[in-house]
Write a protein that holds these residues in place. Structure first.
Motif, mmCIF file in Angstrom:
data_model
loop_
_atom_site.group_PDB
_atom_site.id
_atom_site.type_symbol
_atom_site.label_atom_id
_atom_site.label_comp_id
_atom_site.label_asym_id
_atom_site.label_seq_id
_atom_site.Cartn_x
_atom_site.Cartn_y
_atom_site.Cartn_z
ATOM 1 N N ASN A 243 -47.791 -135.502 17.306
ATOM 2 C CA ASN A 243 -46.376 -135.648 16.971
ATOM 3 C C ASN A 243 -45.589 -136.264 18.121
ATOM 4 O O ASN A 243 -44.692 -137.076 17.909
ATOM 5 N N LYS A 244 -45.914 -135.885 19.359
ATOM 6 C CA LYS A 244 -45.237 -136.474 20.513
ATOM 7 C C LYS A 244 -45.512 -137.972 20.591
ATOM 8 O O LYS A 244 -44.628 -138.752 20.939
ATOM 9 N N LYS B 219 -38.835 -135.357 15.473
ATOM 10 C CA LYS B 219 -37.424 -135.350 15.841
ATOM 11 C C LYS B 219 -36.825 -136.732 15.594
ATOM 12 O O LYS B 219 -37.520 -137.734 15.621
ATOM 13 N N GLN C 54 -43.324 -139.636 18.041
ATOM 14 C CA GLN C 54 -41.924 -139.614 18.468
ATOM 15 C C GLN C 54 -41.656 -140.633 19.565
ATOM 16 O O GLN C 54 -40.535 -141.127 19.693
ATOM 17 N N SER C 55 -42.673 -140.964 20.347
ATOM 18 C CA SER C 55 -42.452 -141.926 21.429
ATOM 19 C C SER C 55 -42.061 -143.295 20.876
ATOM 20 O O SER C 55 -41.354 -144.051 21.533
ATOM 21 N N VAL D 37 -36.580 -129.281 15.794
ATOM 22 C CA VAL D 37 -37.745 -129.982 15.275
ATOM 23 C C VAL D 37 -37.810 -129.726 13.781
ATOM 24 O O VAL D 37 -37.554 -128.624 13.312
ATOM 25 N N ASN E 27 -49.670 -131.074 18.200
ATOM 26 C CA ASN E 27 -48.422 -131.256 18.929
ATOM 27 C C ASN E 27 -48.438 -132.580 19.690
ATOM 28 O O ASN E 27 -47.437 -133.295 19.722
ATOM 29 N N GLN E 28 -49.563 -132.919 20.294
ATOM 30 C CA GLN E 28 -49.673 -134.184 21.023
ATOM 31 C C GLN E 28 -49.564 -135.375 20.079
ATOM 32 O O GLN E 28 -48.982 -136.404 20.422
ATOM 33 N N LYS F 203 -38.292 -143.072 20.398
ATOM 34 C CA LYS F 203 -37.638 -143.049 21.707
ATOM 35 C C LYS F 203 -37.593 -144.455 22.294
ATOM 36 O O LYS F 203 -36.559 -144.907 22.778
ATOM 37 N N GLU G 215 -31.781 -136.821 21.298
ATOM 38 C CA GLU G 215 -32.717 -136.401 20.257
ATOM 39 C C GLU G 215 -32.164 -135.183 19.547
ATOM 40 O O GLU G 215 -31.345 -134.451 20.100
#
Length: 185
Positions: free
Chosen positions: A51-52, A126, A55-56, A156, A48-49, A59, A152
């Motif tokens: 993927n974040k 996302k 995604q950053s 997901v 999960n981290q 963003k 966003e």
């Protein structure tokens, strides 16, 4: 040192040495089970981290495209639909995202705007869209304000499609359908 004391000391050392020959099978199995449980707990969190972190990128790029559109409008009086014209030096496609701009002079009432897209190429990521609009003051005033919002996808795993500028009922930039606004932190 007395001979008797020396003999007991040597017996003690030899007895201790024979007791430390290795681990039992049960001890090894317990350690392997504990490692397995910890891995089962930590692996989803780690993924999960990751993927974040991916995604950053989108963003950051979409937000930067918003700010670049506002600066471009200030200098030229129009929004641009060409990524290279913004002069940001970002690629139009990376490993995880495709970046594009939709809508020049999209007019809704007295509003003009563009959608700066960061569309995901991989299912667990996302997609993002930055909407920049020009809000012209009612009543014949020549004052105009550029408004921006970063959005966003709500779901997901749903690769995004390019989105155009969207406006709420008061004419301000808002997220297109299927997108939610990101809160400033």
């Amino acid at each position: 040192m007395k001979t008797e004391l020396k003999a007991k000391f040597l017996q003690h050392i030899l007895a201790k040495k024979n007791g430390n020959e290795g681990f039992t099978l049960i001890e090894l199995l317990v350690v392997i089970i504990i490692i397995g449980i910890l891995s089962a707990i930590a692996l989803p969190s780690f993924l999960n981290q990751a993927n974040k972190a991916k995604q950053s990128e989108a963003k950051q790029y979409s937000g930067s495209m918003n700010r670049a559109q506002q600066a471009y409008f200030l200098e030229n009086g129009v929004f641009t639909t060409t990524l290279n014209t913004l002069g940001m030096g970002i690629k139009s496609q990376t490993e995880n995202y495709v970046y594009d701009i939709l809508g020049n002079a999209t007019t809704v009432g007295t509003n003009i705007g563009v959608g700066n897209n960061g569309r995901s190429l991989k299912a667990p990521l996302k997609s993002y869209v930055g909407v920049v609009s020009l809000s012209i003051q009612a009543g014949g005033s020549s004052e105009a304000t550029t408004l921006a919002v970063l959005c966003e996808t709500e779901v997901v795993g749903a690769p995004g499609t390019s989105a155009n500028a969207a406006y709420n009922t008061s004419g301000e930039a808002s997220c297109p359908s299927g997108y939610i606004p990101l809160k400033s932190k």
